[in-house]
Scaffold this active site. Structure first.
Site, PDB file in Angstrom:
ATOM      1  CG  ASP A 134      -1.983   1.076   1.159  1.00 33.18           C
ATOM      2  OD1 ASP A 134      -2.381   1.439   0.042  1.00 33.18           O
ATOM      3  OD2 ASP A 134      -2.427   1.528   2.219  1.00 33.18           O
ATOM      4  CE1 TYR A 136      -0.943   8.867   3.935  1.00 34.12           C
ATOM      5  CE2 TYR A 136       1.260   9.783   4.193  1.00 34.12           C
ATOM      6  CZ  TYR A 136      -0.080   9.776   4.527  1.00 34.12           C
ATOM      7  OH  TYR A 136      -0.557  10.682   5.460  1.00 34.12           O
ATOM      8  CG  HIS A 141      -4.729  10.876   2.193  1.00 33.37           C
ATOM      9  ND1 HIS A 141      -5.831  10.872   3.011  1.00 33.37           N
ATOM     10  CD2 HIS A 141      -3.920   9.873   2.640  1.00 33.37           C
ATOM     11  CE1 HIS A 141      -5.720   9.904   3.915  1.00 33.37           C
ATOM     12  NE2 HIS A 141      -4.566   9.290   3.709  1.00 33.37           N
ATOM     13  NE  ARG A 150       3.679  15.279  10.595  1.00 33.24           N
ATOM     14  CZ  ARG A 150       3.071  14.215  10.078  1.00 33.24           C
ATOM     15  NH1 ARG A 150       2.710  13.217  10.880  1.00 33.24           N
ATOM     16  NH2 ARG A 150       2.813  14.136   8.791  1.00 33.24           N
ATOM     17  CD  GLU A 207      -6.815   4.493   4.331  1.00 27.50           C
ATOM     18  OE1 GLU A 207      -6.046   3.996   3.470  1.00 27.50           O
ATOM     19  OE2 GLU A 207      -6.426   4.839   5.465  1.00 27.50           O
ATOM     20  CD  GLU A 209      -5.522   2.834  -0.659  1.00 24.93           C
ATOM     21  OE1 GLU A 209      -4.689   2.221  -1.379  1.00 24.93           O
ATOM     22  OE2 GLU A 209      -5.444   2.878   0.576  1.00 24.93           O
ATOM     23  CG  ASP A 241      -6.074  -0.450   2.397  1.00 27.91           C
ATOM     24  OD1 ASP A 241      -6.303  -1.595   2.811  1.00 27.91           O
ATOM     25  OD2 ASP A 241      -4.987   0.132   2.573  1.00 27.91           O
ATOM     26  CD  GLN A 248      -3.352   3.917  10.528  1.00 35.92           C
ATOM     27  OE1 GLN A 248      -4.510   3.833  10.131  1.00 35.92           O
ATOM     28  NE2 GLN A 248      -2.357   4.226   9.733  1.00 35.92           N
ATOM     29  CB  THR A 357      -6.381   7.784   1.063  1.00 36.64           C
ATOM     30  OG1 THR A 357      -6.414   6.702   1.999  1.00 36.64           O
ATOM     31  CG2 THR A 357      -7.725   8.485   1.052  1.00 36.64           C
TER      32      THR A 357
END
Length: 423
Positions: A134, A136, A141, A150, A207, A209, A241, A248, A357
C-alpha cells in the site's frame, strides 16, 4: 483492422446508457453460476461472457492459450502468459463483439451457453494475491492527515516528496466486493487515559484507492525501471482499504500499520487492463524537488478516472459523500513500481499495489471520513436524516469509478461492503 480502443467501434450487444463495460473496455474477471465451477469472463454491457466457452468452441485458437486456462479459479495463469498474449485475447474479444462480426453474433447455441445476466452470477476474487503493498501517494491526503496531527507547517514528512512512501500489507484479507465483514477489535488509548483498553474499533473508516496488479515477474535482484513498468502492470481495480483509525493511532509507532489495516480490504471484481486505460492517461503534477534519476519517466502516467463514494445506512438510501479522481496523485504507478524494485525486490504474478487514499483539492474530493468529517468535527448528513463522523455498524460503503472521453466510457463497476457488528 479497427483497434480495440477506437471510439468508433460499436458492439452488437445492447449497451445500457452510462454503461461501464463498453466494447472499448473488455475487462477480465472470475465468476460462477448455479453449480458450475469458477471460470474466467469478460463483461460487455450488463452481460458476463464466459471465456472458457469461447475457447472450447475454438474462437480463441491461435492466440497461444493453454487448454483450460479460462477454467481456473483465478486469472493468475492467464496474466502470467504475458502482455502480448493477454492483449491479443482482448483484441480478439473486441472483434468478436464488434457489430459487423457474425462469428459469435449469429451462433445462437453458443450465445445461449456463453452469455449470463450480470445479476444472476456470483463474482469471485479475480486473482490470487501473493503479496500486497500500500502506497501513500496523494499529496492532498498526506497534507490533510499531517495537518491534523502536526499542523500545516509540518504536514508532509521530510522524505515524502523524495520517495513513494509505502508499506507491505496483508494479502490474505483482501476480498471481493460484496463480502460483509465484522468491525475489528483491538487496543486503543484515549488521550486522557493512563493505559490502553481493548474493544471494538470506534473510528472505522474507508479509504478510496485504486490498485494495480502485476502480471509479470522480475528475478530477485533485478529492478524494474519506470520505462519498463508498463510491461509488468496487467490492470487495475478499485480498492477500499479500510482503516481502524483509533487502533492505528495507538499502534503505528514505531513500525506502522498493523491490526488497523489487516482485517479487510475490498476490491472490485473486474480487472480493467492497462491497455483499456491508455486513452485516459494525463500528465501529473510537476514534482518539486526534482526526483532522483531512477524515478524519472518520459510519458503521461496519471489516469483521469472519476471516483465516487457512497454510504448506505441499513434500510435506507445511499448518500454520496465523495467525488474524487485518480489523477489527483503525486506519485504515479511507474514510479511506485520502480521504487518498489530498485533494491532488487522481486514482483510476482498477482501482486497488488494500492495507490494510497485518493484525495482531491476540494473538500468534496477527500477520500476518507477522517478528512471529510475532519476528525469527526464536521459530521456528514445522510439522506435519512442521520449523520456520520465515521462508519457505523450496518452501513454499506460503495465505491465506483469510470473514465470517459470521446463518447467512450470505461468503468470498473463497483466495490461494496457491509459492516457487521464486532464478534
Amino acid at each position: 483492422m479497427i483497434k480495440a480502443n477506437d471510439p468508433n467501434r460499436k458492439s452488437w450487444v445492447g449497451l445500457p446508457s452510462d454503461c461501464d463495460f463498453s466494447i472499448q473496455n473488455i475487462p477480465f474477471g472470475i465468476f460462477k453460476s448455479n453449480n458450475d465451477g469458477p471460470r474466467a469472463a469478460t463483461a460487455i454491457g450488463n452481460k458476463v461472457l464466459d471465456l472458457s466457452a469461447l475457447q472450447e468452441e475454438g474462437l480463441l485458437d491461435g492466440l497461444g492459450l493453454p487448454t483450460g486456462v479460462f477454467t481456473k479459479s483465478t486469472l493468475n495463469e492467464f496474466m502470467g502468459l504475458g502482455k502480448a498474449v493477454c492483449r491479443s485475447v482482448r483484441d480478439r474479444l473486441s472483434d468478436l463483439l464488434e457489430e459487423g462480426n457474425a462469428e459469435l453474433r449469429d451462433n445462437e447455441a453458443l450465445k445461449a451457453r456463453a452469455f449470463y445476466d450480470m445479476r444472476e452470477v456470483e463474482m469471485l476474487m479475480p486473482v490470487n494475491v501473493p503479496n500486497y503493498t500500500d502506497f501513500y501517494s496523494s499529496e492532498q491526503h498526506a497534507f490533510n492527515v499531517g495537518t491534523m496531527f502536526r499542523g500545516p507547517e509540518n504536514a508532509l514528512m521530510p522524505n515524502w516528496k523524495h520517495i513513494p512512501v509505502g508499506y507491505h500489507g496483508r494479502a490474505s484479507s483482501i476480498v471481493v466486493s460484496g463480502t460483509p465483514f465484522h468491525r475489528p477489535k483491538g487496543q486503543t488509548k484515549a488521550d486522557d487515559a493512563e493505559a490502553p483498553s481493548f474493544g471494538p474499533c470506534r473510528l472505522l473508516d474507508f479509504e478510496l484507492e485504486m490498485a494495480y496488479i502485476t502480471g509479470k515477474e522480475n528475478p530477485l535482484g533485478d529492478p524494474v525501471s519506470t520505462n519498463e513498468a508498463d510491461d509488468y502492470i496487467f490492470g487495475f481495480v478499485i480498492l477500499n482499504d479500510w482503516s481502524a483509525r483509533d487502533i492505528q493511532k495507538w499502534e503505528y509507532v514505531p513500525l506502522g500499520p498493523f491490526l488497523a489495516k489487516n482485517f479487510a480490504s475490498h476490491v472490485s471484481p473486474w480487472v480493467v487492463t492497462m491497455d483499456a486505460l491508455e486513452p485516459f492517461m494525463v500528465d501529473g503534477p510537476e514534482q518539486d524537488p526534482e526526483v532522483l534519476p531512477y524515478l524519472k519517466y518520459d510519458e503521461a502516467t496519471h489516469f483521469d478516472v472519476k471516483l465516487e463514494v457512497g454510504i448506505q445506512p441499513d434500510g435506507s438510501d445511499e448518500t454520496t459523500v465523495s467525488n474524487s479522481n485518480f489523477k489527483h496523485m503525486y506519485w504515479n504507478v511507474r514510479q511506485q513500481l520502480a521504487h518498489h524494485t530498485v533494491n532488487g525486490c522481486n514482483m510476482q504474478v498477482g501482486d497488488m499495489y494500492g495507490s494510497g487514499t485518493i484525495s482531491g483539492p476540494e473538500e468534496s474530493a477527500y477520500g476518507s471520513m477522517l478528512e471529510l468529517s475532519w476528525r469527526g468535527t464536521k459530521p456528514i448528513p445522510m439522506k435519512d436524516g442521520s449523520e456520520r463522523k465515521f462508519i457505523q455498524d450496518g452501513d454499506t460503503v460503495i465505491m465506483r469509478g469510470h473514465a470517459e472521453k470521446n463518447g467512450v466510457r470505461v468503468g470498473f463497476g463497483e466495490v461494496k461492503a457491509k459492516v457487521l457488528p464486532a464478534k
